[in-house]
Scaffold this motif. Structure first.
Motif, mmCIF file in Angstrom:
data_model
loop_
_atom_site.group_PDB
_atom_site.id
_atom_site.type_symbol
_atom_site.label_atom_id
_atom_site.label_comp_id
_atom_site.label_asym_id
_atom_site.label_seq_id
_atom_site.Cartn_x
_atom_site.Cartn_y
_atom_site.Cartn_z
ATOM 1 N N TYR A 66 9.169 -2.728 20.342
ATOM 2 C CA TYR A 66 8.871 -4.160 20.318
ATOM 3 C C TYR A 66 9.719 -4.884 19.266
ATOM 4 C CZ TYR A 66 4.895 -3.938 23.501
ATOM 5 O OH TYR A 66 4.110 -3.791 24.619
ATOM 6 N N GLU A 67 10.019 -6.138 19.566
ATOM 7 C CA GLU A 67 10.645 -7.019 18.580
ATOM 8 C C GLU A 67 9.530 -7.498 17.646
ATOM 9 O OE1 GLU A 67 13.385 -10.472 19.742
ATOM 10 O OE2 GLU A 67 11.534 -11.498 19.137
ATOM 11 N N VAL A 68 9.643 -7.223 16.352
ATOM 12 C CA VAL A 68 8.537 -7.444 15.428
ATOM 13 C C VAL A 68 8.899 -8.470 14.360
ATOM 14 C CG1 VAL A 68 6.956 -6.358 13.768
ATOM 15 C CG2 VAL A 68 7.690 -5.103 15.813
ATOM 16 N N HIS A 69 7.963 -9.367 14.062
ATOM 17 C CA HIS A 69 8.106 -10.370 13.008
ATOM 18 C C HIS A 69 6.819 -10.367 12.183
ATOM 19 C CE1 HIS A 69 11.416 -12.257 15.420
ATOM 20 N NE2 HIS A 69 10.671 -11.794 16.412
ATOM 21 N N TYR A 70 6.928 -10.534 10.880
ATOM 22 C CA TYR A 70 5.713 -10.593 10.062
ATOM 23 C C TYR A 70 5.872 -11.629 8.954
ATOM 24 C CZ TYR A 70 8.348 -7.548 6.854
ATOM 25 O OH TYR A 70 9.300 -7.005 6.023
ATOM 26 N N ARG A 71 4.726 -12.127 8.500
ATOM 27 C CA ARG A 71 4.738 -13.124 7.431
ATOM 28 C C ARG A 71 3.362 -13.181 6.779
ATOM 29 N NH1 ARG A 71 7.163 -19.283 7.431
ATOM 30 N NH2 ARG A 71 5.951 -20.081 5.682
ATOM 31 N N VAL A 72 3.346 -13.406 5.471
ATOM 32 C CA VAL A 72 2.102 -13.649 4.744
ATOM 33 C C VAL A 72 1.842 -15.156 4.767
ATOM 34 C CG1 VAL A 72 0.952 -13.571 2.503
ATOM 35 C CG2 VAL A 72 2.346 -11.628 3.255
ATOM 36 N N ILE A 73 0.648 -15.536 5.208
ATOM 37 C CA ILE A 73 0.281 -16.947 5.299
ATOM 38 C C ILE A 73 -0.978 -17.181 4.478
ATOM 39 C CG2 ILE A 73 -0.384 -18.837 6.842
ATOM 40 C CD1 ILE A 73 1.133 -17.467 9.065
ATOM 41 N N ASP A 74 -0.982 -18.246 3.700
ATOM 42 C CA ASP A 74 -2.129 -18.610 2.874
ATOM 43 C C ASP A 74 -2.993 -19.605 3.641
ATOM 44 O OD1 ASP A 74 -3.951 -19.362 0.914
ATOM 45 O OD2 ASP A 74 -2.459 -19.331 -0.684
ATOM 46 N N GLY A 75 -4.264 -19.277 3.787
ATOM 47 C CA GLY A 75 -5.175 -20.132 4.530
ATOM 48 C C GLY A 75 -5.391 -21.499 3.915
ATOM 49 N N GLN A 76 -5.019 -21.691 2.644
ATOM 50 C CA GLN A 76 -5.292 -22.963 1.987
ATOM 51 C C GLN A 76 -4.476 -24.118 2.572
ATOM 52 O OE1 GLN A 76 -4.167 -23.594 -2.123
ATOM 53 N NE2 GLN A 76 -2.640 -21.959 -2.016
ATOM 54 N N HIS A 77 -3.523 -23.833 3.447
ATOM 55 C CA HIS A 77 -2.837 -24.906 4.156
ATOM 56 C C HIS A 77 -3.795 -25.624 5.109
ATOM 57 C CE1 HIS A 77 1.209 -23.943 2.777
ATOM 58 N NE2 HIS A 77 0.949 -22.661 3.019
ATOM 59 N N PHE A 78 -4.851 -24.934 5.539
ATOM 60 C CA PHE A 78 -5.741 -25.465 6.569
ATOM 61 C C PHE A 78 -7.186 -25.641 6.114
ATOM 62 C CE2 PHE A 78 -2.280 -23.159 8.608
ATOM 63 C CZ PHE A 78 -1.817 -24.098 9.521
ATOM 64 N N HIS B 193 0.823 -1.203 0.000
ATOM 65 C CA HIS B 193 0.000 0.000 0.000
ATOM 66 C C HIS B 193 0.862 1.261 0.000
ATOM 67 C CE1 HIS B 193 -2.553 3.179 1.787
ATOM 68 N NE2 HIS B 193 -3.505 2.583 1.088
ATOM 69 N N ASP B 194 0.515 2.203 -0.872
ATOM 70 C CA ASP B 194 1.255 3.470 -0.985
ATOM 71 C C ASP B 194 2.747 3.205 -1.197
ATOM 72 O OD1 ASP B 194 1.600 6.201 -1.092
ATOM 73 O OD2 ASP B 194 1.717 6.458 1.067
ATOM 74 N N LYS B 195 3.016 2.252 -2.094
ATOM 75 C CA LYS B 195 4.392 1.886 -2.469
ATOM 76 C C LYS B 195 5.225 1.442 -1.263
ATOM 77 C CE LYS B 195 4.428 4.992 -6.462
ATOM 78 N NZ LYS B 195 5.113 6.106 -7.173
ATOM 79 N N GLY B 196 4.548 0.830 -0.305
ATOM 80 C CA GLY B 196 5.258 0.301 0.858
ATOM 81 C C GLY B 196 5.398 1.277 2.010
ATOM 82 N N ARG B 197 5.001 2.541 1.793
ATOM 83 C CA ARG B 197 5.202 3.539 2.839
ATOM 84 C C ARG B 197 4.296 3.295 4.050
ATOM 85 N NH1 ARG B 197 6.406 6.984 -1.751
ATOM 86 N NH2 ARG B 197 4.180 7.340 -2.140
ATOM 87 N N THR B 198 3.066 2.822 3.784
ATOM 88 C CA THR B 198 2.152 2.543 4.904
ATOM 89 C C THR B 198 2.754 1.500 5.838
ATOM 90 O OG1 THR B 198 0.172 3.110 3.647
ATOM 91 C CG2 THR B 198 -0.117 1.620 5.516
ATOM 92 N N PHE B 199 3.272 0.423 5.262
ATOM 93 C CA PHE B 199 3.838 -0.639 6.096
ATOM 94 C C PHE B 199 5.102 -0.168 6.807
ATOM 95 C CE2 PHE B 199 5.836 -4.850 6.861
ATOM 96 C CZ PHE B 199 4.810 -5.397 7.615
ATOM 97 N N ASP B 200 5.856 0.693 6.159
ATOM 98 C CA ASP B 200 7.051 1.256 6.806
ATOM 99 C C ASP B 200 6.666 2.049 8.058
ATOM 100 O OD1 ASP B 200 8.792 0.162 4.985
ATOM 101 O OD2 ASP B 200 8.963 1.987 3.763
ATOM 102 N N VAL B 201 5.560 2.807 7.966
ATOM 103 C CA VAL B 201 5.105 3.577 9.132
ATOM 104 C C VAL B 201 4.706 2.633 10.259
ATOM 105 C CG1 VAL B 201 3.305 5.123 10.001
ATOM 106 C CG2 VAL B 201 4.391 5.587 7.796
ATOM 107 N N ILE B 202 4.017 1.541 9.906
ATOM 108 C CA ILE B 202 3.595 0.564 10.915
ATOM 109 C C ILE B 202 4.803 -0.042 11.609
ATOM 110 C CG2 ILE B 202 2.533 -1.716 11.207
ATOM 111 C CD1 ILE B 202 0.491 -0.884 9.071
ATOM 112 N N LEU B 203 5.791 -0.485 10.827
ATOM 113 C CA LEU B 203 6.989 -1.088 11.418
ATOM 114 C C LEU B 203 7.758 -0.079 12.266
ATOM 115 C CD1 LEU B 203 8.477 -3.380 8.612
ATOM 116 C CD2 LEU B 203 7.113 -4.033 10.601
#
Length: 427
Positions: A217-229, A198-208
């Motif tokens: 905080y120590e932060v970790h993120y990952r995209v997970i596909d629900g089709q595994h479950f 979103h917004d060329k990545g700037r939105t996520f940069d603000v969040i991080l």
């Protein structure tokens, strides 16, 4: 299930649940359950499948009400119908505060989870200091555009700024202000995959920047596909954070390479469809062993969707309906599914019009157990499940988070907190 075995099944359920919990589960009153238990009234046939479901899918909150202590406490923000909550309850957590503004979602939430704690509507106007202490903050916050205008100018002028400068006016700000005020041991935030770009990545940069640099905080993120479950392609980003140093790794996730297929969640027409007292034939006709006819597309709607698909196919576009077969994985269920069902149409045989998923099938597609009640209209149910989370994904995230939360909590009673930097909350 013979009549003679029903009292034994009821006795198993009573070993784990109170008469009130069983009564609520099967839609009867306590006096009726008491008469069954004493043998004064014969147990009805519907009791068998209902109790099997309760014993197979009963959640951790019920167990705690009968004496099992919680492993951790959490709050449920932007709660929807409680999908994230259910994942963390399954790992032994206890919900101590809930916020959800939509009245229809609130109705479904209360029907399934109750409210033995503070439940507020709009979190925006709720004072952060009034949120109870908790170990984990959970939130599937909506993604809104972030205004970062002025931040660069303030930096150039050497003026301090906190996260409120970049995030004020967005719902993420309310997550940040509660984290700043209550300093939970950990958090989990969920959002659409596109949050990353979103917004060329700037939105996520603000969040991080907010979570790591401003709140510490120590932060970790990952995209997970629900089709595994579940048999649904549904990619979502999960952001977790810890107030202290951990060895957390997304590599600890257990993601089956081959997930289930659509047939596993469809109503069974071979006589094996469970009779759910709370559905009462609303979605499935047990006498005829078929899905209720209203879910089959009308001739007019089916003709329109085919014409629409042909038009865009001729133009070289990929727009159109998504036909789903028993051995397939569906497209992502959306909140607009109630309009025409086009993203997931269930094939009903050559020459036959396809149908929508029923709300019960949508619940299963999101990983909700059949004990989950649907007290709202079909339109609202489709919106709620389309906006929800794949519950088994949340449970898996909770599974790998919990040991680290417990380790931080047991480290001298409290983890060594990193003080937030330059935080000046506004009312």
């Amino acid at each position: 299930m013979t009549q003679a075995t029903l009292p034994a099944l009821l006795a198993q359920a009573r070993a784990r649940y109170t008469q009130r919990e069983i009564a609520d589960h099967v839609g009867k009153d306590i006096k009726t359950v008491r008469r069954w238990e004493k043998g004064e009234t014969p147990c009805p046939a519907m009791l068998g499948p209902a109790l099997r479901l309760l014993l197979a899918t009963g959640n951790a909150s019920s167990a705690r009400r009968t004496g099992t202590p919680a492993r951790f406490s959490f709050i449920d923000l932007f709660a929807g119908i409680g999908g994230i909550r259910m994942g963390f309850e399954a790992e032994g957590g206890e919900c101590v505060f809930t916020s959800e503004w939509n009245d229809f979602s609130k109705k479904t939430y209360l029907e399934n989870h109750g409210a033995d704690h503070t439940f507020v509507g709009d979190i925006v106007s709720f004072p952060a200091e009034d949120v109870p202490a908790h170990d984990i903050l959970l939130g599937g916050f909506p993604c809104q555009p972030f205004s970062i205008a002025g931040v660069s100018k303030k930096n150039a002028l050497g003026r301090p700024h906190g996260f409120e400068c970049a995030t004020q006016g967005t719902l993420f700000f309310d997550v940040a202000r509660i984290i700043a005020a209550k300093r939970p041991t950990a958090f989990l935030l969920e959002n659409v995959k596109n949050l990353l770009s979103h917004d060329k990545g700037r939105t996520f940069d603000v969040i991080l920047q907010t979570l790591r640099d401003e709140l510490g905080y120590e932060v970790h993120y990952r995209v997970i596909d629900g089709q595994h479950f579940t048999p649904q392609h549904r990619e979502r980003i999960i952001i977790v954070g810890f107030r202290g140093k951990t060895s957390f790794s997304w590599d600890d996730l257990r993601l089956p390479e081959q997930g289930p297929r659509l047939a596993s969640i469809l109503h069974r027409t071979d006589g094996g469809e469970p009779r759910l007292p709370w559905d009462d034939g609303r979605f499935f006709d047990h006498a005829a062993r078929c899905v209720q006819p209203k879910y089959t597309l009308t001739p007019k709607l089916w003709a329109y969707l085919q014409q629409y698909a042909d038009k865009h196919r001729a133009a070289g576009n990929g727009f159109g309906f998504g036909m789903a077969y028993p051995d397939s994985v569906t497209r992502t269920l959306s909140a607009r599914y109630h309009k025409d069902g086009s993203e997931i149409l269930v094939h009903q045989g050559e020459g036959q019009r396809p149908r929508r998923l029923t709300p019960r099938e949508c619940a299963r597609l999101m990983g909700f157990p059949d004990t989950f009640r649907i007290p709202v209209s079909d339109t609202q149910a489709y919106r709620q499940f389309g906006n929800s989370v794949v519950m088994p994904v949340m449970r898996e995230a909770a599974r790998i988070m919990t040991p680290h939360v417990e380790a931080l909590l047991s480290s001298n009673g409290e983890p060594a907190a990193t003080p937030p930097r330059d935080i000046a909350l506004v009312a």
